[in-house]
Motif scaffolding. Structure first.
Motif, short mmCIF file in Angstrom:
data_model
loop_
_atom_site.label_atom_id
_atom_site.label_comp_id
_atom_site.label_asym_id
_atom_site.label_seq_id
_atom_site.Cartn_x
_atom_site.Cartn_y
_atom_site.Cartn_z
N TRP A 65 0.84 -1.19 0.00
CA TRP A 65 0.00 0.00 0.00
C TRP A 65 0.88 1.25 0.00
O TRP A 65 2.07 1.18 0.28
N GLY A 66 0.29 2.36 -0.32
CA GLY A 66 1.04 3.60 -0.37
C GLY A 66 0.14 4.81 -0.14
O GLY A 66 -1.08 4.73 -0.25
N LEU A 67 0.79 5.92 0.16
CA LEU A 67 0.11 7.18 0.38
C LEU A 67 0.84 8.28 -0.38
O LEU A 67 2.07 8.22 -0.53
N SER A 68 0.12 9.25 -0.84
CA SER A 68 0.74 10.40 -1.49
C SER A 68 -0.03 11.66 -1.13
O SER A 68 -1.24 11.61 -0.87
N ALA A 69 0.68 12.77 -1.10
CA ALA A 69 0.06 14.05 -0.76
C ALA A 69 0.66 15.16 -1.63
O ALA A 69 1.86 15.15 -1.92
N MET A 78 5.09 33.55 -7.38
CA MET A 78 5.49 32.17 -7.67
C MET A 78 4.48 31.20 -7.08
O MET A 78 3.62 31.57 -6.27
N THR A 79 4.62 29.93 -7.47
CA THR A 79 3.80 28.83 -6.94
C THR A 79 4.72 27.83 -6.24
O THR A 79 5.77 27.46 -6.78
N VAL A 80 4.34 27.45 -5.05
CA VAL A 80 5.11 26.49 -4.27
C VAL A 80 4.31 25.19 -4.16
O VAL A 80 3.13 25.22 -3.80
N ARG A 81 4.97 24.08 -4.48
CA ARG A 81 4.32 22.77 -4.40
C ARG A 81 5.15 21.84 -3.52
O ARG A 81 6.38 21.85 -3.57
N SER A 82 4.45 21.04 -2.74
CA SER A 82 5.07 20.02 -1.90
C SER A 82 4.48 18.67 -2.30
O SER A 82 3.26 18.49 -2.26
N LEU A 83 5.34 17.73 -2.70
CA LEU A 83 4.92 16.40 -3.14
C LEU A 83 5.55 15.36 -2.22
O LEU A 83 6.77 15.27 -2.13
N THR A 84 4.72 14.58 -1.56
CA THR A 84 5.20 13.57 -0.62
C THR A 84 4.59 12.22 -0.98
O THR A 84 3.41 12.15 -1.35
N ALA A 85 5.39 11.16 -0.86
CA ALA A 85 4.89 9.82 -1.16
C ALA A 85 5.54 8.81 -0.22
O ALA A 85 6.71 8.94 0.16
N SER A 117 9.60 9.54 -0.18
CA SER A 117 10.17 10.60 -1.01
C SER A 117 9.45 11.91 -0.74
O SER A 117 8.27 11.94 -0.36
N HIS A 118 10.20 13.01 -0.97
CA HIS A 118 9.62 14.34 -0.80
C HIS A 118 10.27 15.28 -1.81
O HIS A 118 11.47 15.21 -2.07
N GLU A 119 9.44 16.14 -2.38
CA GLU A 119 9.93 17.10 -3.38
C GLU A 119 9.27 18.46 -3.17
O GLU A 119 8.05 18.54 -2.94
N PHE A 120 10.10 19.51 -3.25
CA PHE A 120 9.62 20.88 -3.23
C PHE A 120 9.84 21.48 -4.62
O PHE A 120 10.93 21.35 -5.20
N GLN A 121 8.81 22.16 -5.15
CA GLN A 121 8.91 22.83 -6.44
C GLN A 121 8.56 24.31 -6.26
O GLN A 121 7.58 24.64 -5.58
N PHE A 122 9.37 25.17 -6.88
CA PHE A 122 9.14 26.61 -6.87
C PHE A 122 9.10 27.07 -8.33
O PHE A 122 10.10 26.95 -9.05
N SER A 123 7.96 27.56 -8.77
CA SER A 123 7.81 27.92 -10.18
C SER A 123 7.22 29.31 -10.33
O SER A 123 6.47 29.80 -9.48
N SER A 124 7.57 29.93 -11.45
CA SER A 124 7.08 31.27 -11.74
C SER A 124 5.66 31.21 -12.29
O SER A 124 5.20 30.15 -12.73
#
Length: 222
Positions: A65-69, A78-85, A117-124
């Motif tokens: 099983w898995g979870l993601s957010a 800018m736009t800030v995104r946080s991706l966690t799995a 895993s975790h990822e931060f994205q910063f986009s214009s």
């Protein structure tokens, strides 16, 4: 007939892809083991037979099983995104490899596997001459494996005195992975039909692990 030939061809292809015991003797592929099985009243199934026997209860209990957010924050500049799995895998298997009524060869395999895993994205903002995106990434994985084979015939095959509870081969191990990354891309529109893109990514990955091999009750430790 052509229909019977086609049925045999499909059965052979399907079963060979998923069950290696179907096309041969399975684990009973050496003369001593075959004699060991026969002396105790066991009989190996014929090749391409679907009728098999077992002296144990075969178990196949996978737990996966898995979870993601995903969280997004829109700002004016800018736009800030946080991706966690997260993913968890816990297979539990116990099989009779000789597929006979004799206790000759069994395998126990259990895994304790986690990924995060975790990822931060910063986009214009979009629809501009100058657009960019930058990010950071982290990955972590760990897997503990318990892989054990029971070979009660090994002492006799090696010409050793009979040993009670002979013989358990342990092939256990652990594997770990850690990875980091930083990335970015800049896009600039020079004209309506011409643009310049500059991007890059830096990654670092480290893997480690170990195996513990032990043959219990055969020249212990092996």
């Amino acid at each position: 007939t052509s229909r019977d030939h086609e049925r045999r061809r499909l059965n052979r292809a399907d079963d060979a892809a998923t069950l290696w015991l179907y096309k041969g003797p399975g684990a009973a592929n050496n003369p001593y083991l075959r004699a060991y099985i026969a002396e105790r009243g066991g009989a190996r199934p014929l090749p391409y037979s679907r009728d098999i026997e077992s002296d144990v209860e075969n178990i196949n209990k996978p737990e996966i099983w898995g979870l993601s957010a995903k969280v997004t924050l829109d700002l004016d500049f800018m736009t800030v995104r946080s991706l966690t799995a997260y993913r968890r895998t816990r297979p539990y298997n116990f099989n009779d490899l000789d597929i006979t009524s004799v206790h000759a060869t069994t395998q126990l395999r259990v895994e304790d596997h986690d990924q995060w895993s975790h990822e931060f994205q910063f986009s214009s903002p979009g629809n501009r001459d100058l657009e960019w995106i930058f990010g950071l990434y982290y990955f972590q994985e760990k897997n503990n494996v318990r892989n054990e084979y029971d070979f009660p015939f090994v002492d006799g095959m090696l010409g050793l005195p009979p040993v009670p509870d002979c013989c358990l081969l342990k092939l256990n191990g652990t594997a770990k992975t850690k990875a980091y990354a930083a990335f970015g891309e800049v896009n600039y529109d020079l004209t309506d039909t011409l643009n310049v893109v500059l991007g890059g990514r830096y990654s670092s990955e480290k893997r480690s692990g170990g195996n513990a091999v032990e043959f219990v009750n055969v020249l212990n430790p092996f």
